[in-house]
Write an enzyme that holds these catalytic residues in place. Structure first.
Site, PDB file in Angstrom:
ATOM      1  N   GLY A  92       0.818  -1.196   0.000  1.00  0.00           N
ATOM      2  CA  GLY A  92       0.000   0.000   0.000  1.00  0.00           C
ATOM      3  C   GLY A  92       0.858   1.256   0.000  1.00  0.00           C
ATOM      4  N   CYS A  93       0.248   2.369  -0.400  1.00  0.00           N
ATOM      5  CA  CYS A  93       0.993   3.628  -0.489  1.00  0.00           C
ATOM      6  C   CYS A  93       1.389   4.140   0.889  1.00  0.00           C
ATOM      7  CB  CYS A  93       0.170   4.669  -1.235  1.00  0.00           C
ATOM      8  SG  CYS A  93      -1.524   4.827  -0.634  1.00  0.00           S
ATOM      9  N   TYR A  94       0.406   4.233   1.783  1.00  0.00           N
ATOM     10  CA  TYR A  94       0.708   4.619   3.149  1.00  0.00           C
ATOM     11  C   TYR A  94       1.764   3.670   3.744  1.00  0.00           C
ATOM     12  CZ  TYR A  94      -3.241   7.867   4.169  1.00  0.00           C
ATOM     13  OH  TYR A  94      -4.106   8.927   4.245  1.00  0.00           O
TER      14      TYR A  94
END
Length: 893
Positions: free
Chosen positions: A710-712
């Site tokens: 995921g980006c986060y």
């Protein structure tokens, strides 16, 4: 059979296996001997003798306690063969002066007592950081370079003069004359005044002050400060100063003194003993573990050595081990040389200069009939199967006769190395090439060969008889060993390699066989770490690429090669990969399409979107593509026909499983890679988690099922990972994303009017990224997500408790070393901004604000959620798994 002696008086090569190079007494008592030597020469320096010859003799004798007399004499002869300025440039870091002054000055005194004058240049970075921090001034760095304003320069100059004087006075106390040289050597202009202020780029080196000091019998001790033509003093990094000094002096040795005592394999934590750049650089840099500070240092040293003579080498060593590094073949730190590339020939016609070949064979011969003997030997080789190994200058030559029957062994018939060849380590390179081609080998050496121990280290077994020693390796069957020993005992050297050799070569060649003996040497079977950048068991022996997909004619990264050339310019795959994108409507899908369009080896064949079905795909120019609404059954049929090499699932969480199952059901499923951008498989142990900067790249390269992080989660992990060993509690991540992270489906989190002058918190506990980060790092992490009013880009503010007191400088250095060489991770001094990361393909990490207690640090990290947080990272994983260079198609800033 013809066998040649090694060059008389050859300087021992730096293969760096200590067992074969120390005397028996030194081997048994190595630690004790080293300590006693240190004690004796320190006492001697407290009351130096006026008899220089006597002192030199005493010191040479003491050196023999850590190495053989031959080693010491050979290296002394080598070091004194050039002018005093050209012996060595030694770079001393500030931490060495602070923590290891006694070891440093003792080592320098030792060198001076044998008539050597190293040129010493020192820094004082750690001391300067402490002074500035004590004064409440946070040191500022840009791209690893200290920003130096007038106040900082004034502090630095005063400090450098003090540290220089401290080193000089300590040497004088030991009876060693030393001269402080604090100006007049380095001329410079501004590196970038607007960016770095009073930092210099060296453009001139004046050698006169150095020569004057040496002429006066003094060790020259330089500071890393430079001046402009107008007299402005400028700060210069000590490593840079040492490099420029080396370029001007062209020394035999460049020595970087290090508290760690060398470079280390980041995977095994073993010290890298030696690196021969011409032979090993590309392979070494392709190793997934060669990263961070190690990768950067090797690259910088390669750039330096390429502009210097091949006789120059670099040593990275702890000051306490300097004598052993310089005067023994085993060494103690990390030795780096350019080395020499090898060539091979299997026919006399393949030698580019036949006369040169004969000259090489003659150089080890004694007697008036040397040329005639060699001529007959070369003529005999014209009708003989063999394989030879040599470098372009032919400082090294080996000839191996292959086995002629199922029971005979390959025989090393000729092995000759010049003095220069030993010093540049060609002997080891040649033998490594031989071992690669010949899994079993036998050879003989005269019992009095001065390099006998070298051959012992290369062998797995040996037998002595009548003044000769027979060596072998690769024989695992006890009966084979017994037969070999029986034949050698009965017949001696004549049986080796080919029982019919004399019948195949004419009588003159037989005479040569009796007058020339094979040269091979080395002590007992190797037990200590050899001088190689990694153990041979870990190095891939071949770069041969094999198809990953047996049913396809398209070649991919070899599954047998554990260390493909990640991130290098060379791909192991030269064929386009057929790609299908399932879920192309979202922002991530559009970003990936743009990247695939620019990728030279990605061929996008299908894009699927229910909402856009029937419309023409925009932004892709390689072929005309129309959006399709592919069902799971469509995907199954395509997989059945093996139409796709890589499936990218860019679907919302909980949606892609039917499509993955469809690929799995197809007969060609084993031939294709799946990269899933959702969270559906991030916790599935059967899938590989695709974060190349933190996950073993070889695992990704071998994987066919990859879960894209995921980006986060990507930014959070990169922001925390270097401090995991130092955690004193649970890190807390306060994250804010642009509204593109909320997707294209309308919601309050991507409603621009709702976001205006606003920030929206959501999923305050138990967010899936919280679980993802905790699972991957192996520690519990708290995550609090928010949405801001900008379109793309994420900012993390991460509060990290520490179990021990740490300074901002220590932590920043930790991050810089961890991510050195990572092209998509940038470590800065200041907190990074979302504005600067938006549209970029990497992650920026900075801030490093430490609480007054020293037990908590705040780290900031930014990432573009659509790029490195999704599409760019997806392309990294695709490249690795499909056999392309990791960063192919990714714009690098």
């Amino acid at each position: 059979m013809l066998a040649l002696r090694s060059t008389a008086g050859a300087v021992a090569r730096r293969s760096r296996t200590s067992a074969g190079r120390l005397s028996l007494t030194a081997i048994r008592n190595a630690p004790k001997a080293s300590a006693s030597v240190a004690l004796i020469y320190r006492r001697a320096y407290s009351a130096p003798s006026t008899d220089n010859l006597s002192t030199r003799s005493t010191v040479v004798q003491l050196l023999s306690n850590i190495g053989s007399k031959r080693e010491v004499q050979q290296y002394l002869s080598h070091f004194t063969s050039v002018s005093s300025q050209q012996f060595a440039v030694i770079k001393v870091g500030g931490a060495i002066i602070t923590e290891h002054l006694e070891s440093l000055t003792s080592a320098l005194a030792f060198l001076n007592h044998v008539g050597l004058f190293p040129v010493v240049v020192h820094g004082a970075g750690p001391q300067l950081n402490k002074l500035l921090e004590d004064a409440g001034v946070e040191p500022q760095f840009e791209e690893g370079i200290r920003v130096t304003d007038g106040k900082t320069l004034a502090v630095a100059r005063k400090l450098f003069l003090e540290e220089n004087l401290k080193l000089v006075e300590k040497l004088e106390e030991m009876g060693i004359r030393a001269r402080p040289i604090t100006s007049g050597v380095f001329g410079a202009d501004f590196l970038d005044k607007e960016k770095y202020d009073l930092v210099g780029r060296i453009n001139k080196v004046n050698k006169d002050p150095i020569q004057a000091a040496i002429n006066a019998g003094c060790l020259p001790i330089l500071t890393s400060m430079a001046e402009t033509p107008e007299g402005q003093v400028l700060n210069v990094n000590a490593d840079v100063a040492a490099g420029e000094l080396a370029r001007a002096l062209e020394p035999l040795k460049i020595v970087y003194l290090s508290e760690k005592g060398g470079l280390f394999n980041a995977d095994t934590n073993e010290k890298i003993s030696a690196i021969n750049l011409d032979e090993e650089y590309e392979d070494l840099m392709s190793q997934w573990w060669c990263r961070y500070g190690t990768r950067l240092k090797i690259r910088e040293i390669k750039d330096l050595l390429e502009g210097l003579p091949r006789t120059t080498s670099v040593a990275i060593i702890h000051p306490a081990d300097l004598q052993k590094e310089l005067f023994t073949d085993s060494g103690a730190g990390t030795l780096i040389r350019r080395g020499n590339k090898l060539r091979t020939a299997s026919d006399i016609s393949e030698f580019y200069d036949l006369q040169k070949l004969k000259d090489v064979l003659v150089r080890d011969r004694e007697g008036l009939d040397a040329r005639a003997t060699v001529d007959r030997y070369v003529d005999g080789l014209k009708s003989r199967e063999f394989k030879s190994y040599f470098d372009e200058a032919m400082d090294a030559l080996a000839i191996v006769l292959p086995p002629t029957t199922s029971t005979s062994l390959a025989n090393l018939a000729t092995f000759t190395i010049t003095k220069s060849g030993w010093l540049t380590n060609i002997a080891d390179n040649v033998f490594a090439a031989i071992k690669k081609d010949h899994p079993k080998l036998v050879w003989t050496v005269k019992e009095d060969d001065e390099n006998l121990t070298w051959f012992f280290d290369k062998a797995e077994g040996s037998l002595s008889k009548d003044g000769e020693v027979m060596f072998w390796y690769g024989i695992e069957n006890g009966d084979e060993v017994k037969d070999l020993m029986t034949e050698f005992t009965r017949h001696g050297r004549s049986m080796l390699g080919d029982a019919n050799l004399e019948a195949r070569l004419h009588r003159a060649a037989k005479e040569a066989s009796s007058s020339l003996s094979a040269s091979v040497t080395r002590g007992a079977p190797q037990k200590q770490h050899a001088r190689a950048f990694s153990t041979s068991a870990r190095r891939p022996v071949s770069r041969t690429t094999m198809p990953r997909f047996p049913s396809s004619s398209r070649g991919y990264a070899s599954t047998t090669n554990p260390n493909p050339p990640f991130g290098s310019k060379n791909s192991s795959n030269t064929q386009p990969a057929r790609v299908a994108l399932i879920g192309a409507r979202g922002y991530t899908g559009q970003a990936l399409i743009s990247l695939l369009n620019a990728h030279p080896n990605m061929d996008l064949r299908h894009v699927s979107s229910r909402e856009l079905a029937g419309q023409k795909l925009k932004g892709y120019e390689k072929r005309d593509i129309t959006y399709e609404n592919l069902s799971a059954e469509d995907v199954r049929r395509m997989a059945e026909k093996d139409e796709i090499d890589c499936w990218v699932m860019a679907l919302p969480n909980g949606v892609c499983r039917p499509f993955v199952d469809a690929v799995e059901e197809g007969k060609g499923s084993s031939n294709s890679v799946i990269v899933d951008l959702s969270a559906d498989y991030r916790f599935d142990s059967k899938w590989t988690y695709g974060l190349p900067e933190l996950v073993t790249r070889s695992d990704i390269a071998k994987a066919t099922r990859i879960s894209n992080p995921g980006c986060y989660a990507t930014a959070a992990q990169l922001g925390i990972a270097p401090l995991v060993p130092f955690l004193g509690g649970q890190p807390t991540v306060f994250g804010v994303s642009g509204y593109s992270g909320a997707g294209t489906k309308p919601s309050p989190k991507n409603n621009v009017q709702n976001l205006e002058n606003n920030i929206i918190p959501y999923s305050l506990t138990d967010h899936i990224h919280e679980r993802e980060v905790s699972n991957q790092l192996g520690v519990e992490v708290a995550f609090i997500p928010h949405v801001g009013m900008w379109f793309q880009g994420i900012h993390h503010t991460i509060s990290i408790p520490l179990k021990d007191t740490m300074s901002s400088r220590d932590i920043r250095q930790l991050y810089q070393e961890r991510y050195a060489g990572e092209k998509l991770v940038k470590v800065t001094g200041e907190p990074p901004s979302v504005k600067s990361i938006s549209g970029k393909h990497g992650v920026e990490i900075g801030g490093f604000g430490v609480h007054s207690s020293g037990k908590r640090v705040v780290v900031c990290a930014t990432i573009d959620n659509l790029l490195k947080g999704a599409a760019t990272q997806c392309l990294q994983n695709m490249n690795l798994s499909l056999g392309f260079a990791e960063y192919e198609g990714i714009p690098l800033d």
